[in-house]
Design an enzyme around this catalytic site. Sequence first.
Site, PDB file in Angstrom:
ATOM      1  N   THR A 181       0.857  -1.182   0.000  1.00  0.00           N
ATOM      2  CA  THR A 181       0.000   0.000   0.000  1.00  0.00           C
ATOM      3  C   THR A 181       0.898   1.239   0.000  1.00  0.00           C
ATOM      4  OG1 THR A 181      -0.035   0.046   2.398  1.00  0.00           O
ATOM      5  CG2 THR A 181      -1.812  -1.148   1.329  1.00  0.00           C
ATOM      6  N   GLU A 324      -5.616  -2.732  -1.946  1.00  0.00           N
ATOM      7  CA  GLU A 324      -6.227  -3.920  -1.348  1.00  0.00           C
ATOM      8  C   GLU A 324      -7.371  -4.483  -2.185  1.00  0.00           C
ATOM      9  OE1 GLU A 324      -5.424  -1.149   0.217  1.00  0.00           O
ATOM     10  OE2 GLU A 324      -4.869  -1.464   2.300  1.00  0.00           O
ATOM     11  N   LYS A 430     -12.683  16.584  13.737  1.00  0.00           N
ATOM     12  CA  LYS A 430     -13.755  16.620  14.732  1.00  0.00           C
ATOM     13  C   LYS A 430     -13.650  17.901  15.543  1.00  0.00           C
ATOM     14  CE  LYS A 430     -16.571  13.430  17.171  1.00  0.00           C
ATOM     15  NZ  LYS A 430     -16.738  12.130  17.734  1.00  0.00           N
ATOM     16  N   TRP A 435     -18.381  16.438  13.085  1.00  0.00           N
ATOM     17  CA  TRP A 435     -17.417  16.102  12.038  1.00  0.00           C
ATOM     18  C   TRP A 435     -17.384  17.137  10.924  1.00  0.00           C
ATOM     19  CZ3 TRP A 435     -14.058  12.676  13.366  1.00  0.00           C
ATOM     20  CH2 TRP A 435     -14.417  11.596  14.182  1.00  0.00           C
TER      21      TRP A 435
HETATM   22  P1  AMP Z   1      -4.065   3.241  -2.662  1.00  0.00           P
HETATM   23  O1  AMP Z   1      -4.107   1.976  -1.928  1.00  0.00           O
HETATM   24  O2  AMP Z   1      -2.759   3.919  -2.640  1.00  0.00           O
HETATM   25  O3  AMP Z   1      -4.534   3.048  -4.059  1.00  0.00           O
HETATM   26  O4  AMP Z   1      -5.068   4.259  -1.938  1.00  0.00           O
HETATM   27  C1  AMP Z   1      -6.433   3.937  -1.739  1.00  0.00           C
HETATM   28  C2  AMP Z   1      -7.199   5.122  -1.195  1.00  0.00           C
HETATM   29  O5  AMP Z   1      -7.152   6.213  -2.111  1.00  0.00           O
HETATM   30  C3  AMP Z   1      -8.686   4.849  -1.011  1.00  0.00           C
HETATM   31  O6  AMP Z   1      -8.962   4.207   0.192  1.00  0.00           O
HETATM   32  C4  AMP Z   1      -9.278   6.244  -1.073  1.00  0.00           C
HETATM   33  O7  AMP Z   1      -9.223   6.883   0.168  1.00  0.00           O
HETATM   34  C5  AMP Z   1      -8.368   6.949  -2.039  1.00  0.00           C
HETATM   35  N1  AMP Z   1      -9.015   6.979  -3.367  1.00  0.00           N
HETATM   36  C6  AMP Z   1      -8.833   6.141  -4.398  1.00  0.00           C
HETATM   37  N2  AMP Z   1      -9.580   6.498  -5.453  1.00  0.00           N
HETATM   38  C7  AMP Z   1     -10.274   7.592  -5.078  1.00  0.00           C
HETATM   39  C8  AMP Z   1     -11.236   8.436  -5.715  1.00  0.00           C
HETATM   40  N3  AMP Z   1     -11.622   8.230  -6.959  1.00  0.00           N
HETATM   41  N4  AMP Z   1     -11.747   9.452  -5.001  1.00  0.00           N
HETATM   42  C9  AMP Z   1     -11.375   9.694  -3.725  1.00  0.00           C
HETATM   43  N5  AMP Z   1     -10.466   8.932  -3.066  1.00  0.00           N
HETATM   44  C10 AMP Z   1      -9.919   7.901  -3.730  1.00  0.00           C
END
Ligand code: AMP
Length: 535
Positions: A181, A324, A430, A435
């Site tokens: 990640t 994930e 918060k 929120w």
């Molecule tokens: P990663 O594992 O680096 O791909 O990051 C995943 C996270 O990126 C997700 O849990 C979201 O919080 C954020 N994310 C991915 N796509 C979007 C999207 N289209 N809009 C807003 N947040 C996103």
Amino acid sequence: MTLATMQWIDLRVGDILTFAAENHGDREVVTSTGAGRVRRSYSDVYNRARRLSGGLAAAGFKAGDRLATLAWNHHRHLELYYAIPGIGAAVHTLNPRMPATDLAYMVDVAEDIALFFDSDLAGLAQEIAASCTRPLRLFELSDAEATLNGAMPFEALIWDSPGPADWVPVRETDIFAICFTSGTTGSPKGVAYTHRSSVLHAMAGCMTEGQRIGGEETVLPVVPMFHANAWGLAHSAPMAGAGLVLPGRWLDGPSLLNLIKGEQVSFVCGVPTVWQGILDAAGESPDFGSLKRAGIGGAAPSRAMLMQLESAGLDVFHSWGMTETNPSAGTGLLKSSHRDEPLEARVDRKLGQGRPVFGLERRIVSDCGDPVPRDGKTPGRLLVRGNWVVGRYLNADAGLEDGWFDTGDIATIDQDGYMVIVDRAKDLIKSGGEWISSSDLESRALSVDGILQAAAIARPDEKWGERPVLFVVCRPGFAVETEQVKHALAEQLPRWQVPEDIHVRDALPLTATGKTDKKRLRSELLALLADRQFA
Ligand code: AMP
């Protein structure tokens, strides 16, 4: 006694390329080399990948091994994507934008025994090799000889190969790829993808109600092959017989626009920062050539960006996903009944994070785990489960308790299945027990003329617990005053949600995957507050 009468054939990623070579053998895979382009076909990629598997086996690599890559999107990386799983091993993609110490940690956790690196990343490869605990065999992805002392030239594996290897008949539940990640929150965790999860994910990508990858498409994945499988495009494009155009390390707007026009690209996928570069390069009356669809994801784009792209005639495909979830977990396609709505309404819907595709289920729950109504208004913690969702992190002792993966995102879902990510749970602010959504503050700030980027985070506050702090970056040639932003926000939001602290910056720190690095912003802010306290 079993009553089933159908065949069982394990799902394997290698079969995707075999299928492409047999059925779309002449479809091109083009790689930009900056000065020029390398042109291959799916047949070429297949033949070289099989010879490469032969070379890897002759070099002593075998099923169960983990081999790392440190490379941009190009034909050799694509060959490794198939040749490594072809011998039953796993390809562990490393993100070159991360520090060497983090990458060495990942190499150790994944138990990698080799590293394939691009020549321009030789220094980083050397640092990783020096920092990890076991010896790494180094292979340089160069045209001829290796430039790094102690590294073997990658091409030698193909020249000296005893011949094309028959790909190992692995089980569909075997690991074929590993990715960590990006660590937007917490430290990076490893996800091990199975052949099954990625084949099903690619099939969903080819569904008309999925990512809609078809044979007519020429796809340019700017989303990196070093993170979350480039949204599965290195699998779904050959599966559909779509053309592939790989940008190498030339990811700036002008280079991408040139590639789009020169190679008749129809679908580009990139994070919002990449799209901003393309839009800036395209100028006021954009000409995107053959481009029809704009895939955006990884972070929330601004409304202004979607308006610009849709007004220029592009069909925006905004999707959501995570490392994930292989990674696509939401399709940006509108329901058929919504596709002819006026531009403004379409853009409003597309600003959300899309609908689910078969194979992936979503639920939103309260902090106590109770279901939250799907009314498009009530936010809850977003849980997902499905055929391409992580069940357990690499080397973790325990898996998911009840089969649902908690994404860490807060979302609403409406009756039609459209989801809107309200925030990441850790990014919510918060204040006085209520929120405030950081992403809502950001999107409202982005609607102020002259603002290019925005990021909101919490600062500790004695009276309210937390208060929002907003950072903004102005468009080139604009000078926006903080009072102007405050005024614009005050017109749209209750007073308690409007940040007292707004800072104009030249740039926002970005993570290795191009998202705003809120961890760094927070530590910078805390350092600043501490300085003020002791000043
Ligand atoms: P990663 O594992 O680096 O791909 O990051 C995943 C996270 O990126 C997700 O849990 C979201 O919080 C954020 N994310 C991915 N796509 C979007 C999207 N289209 N809009 C807003 N947040 C996103």
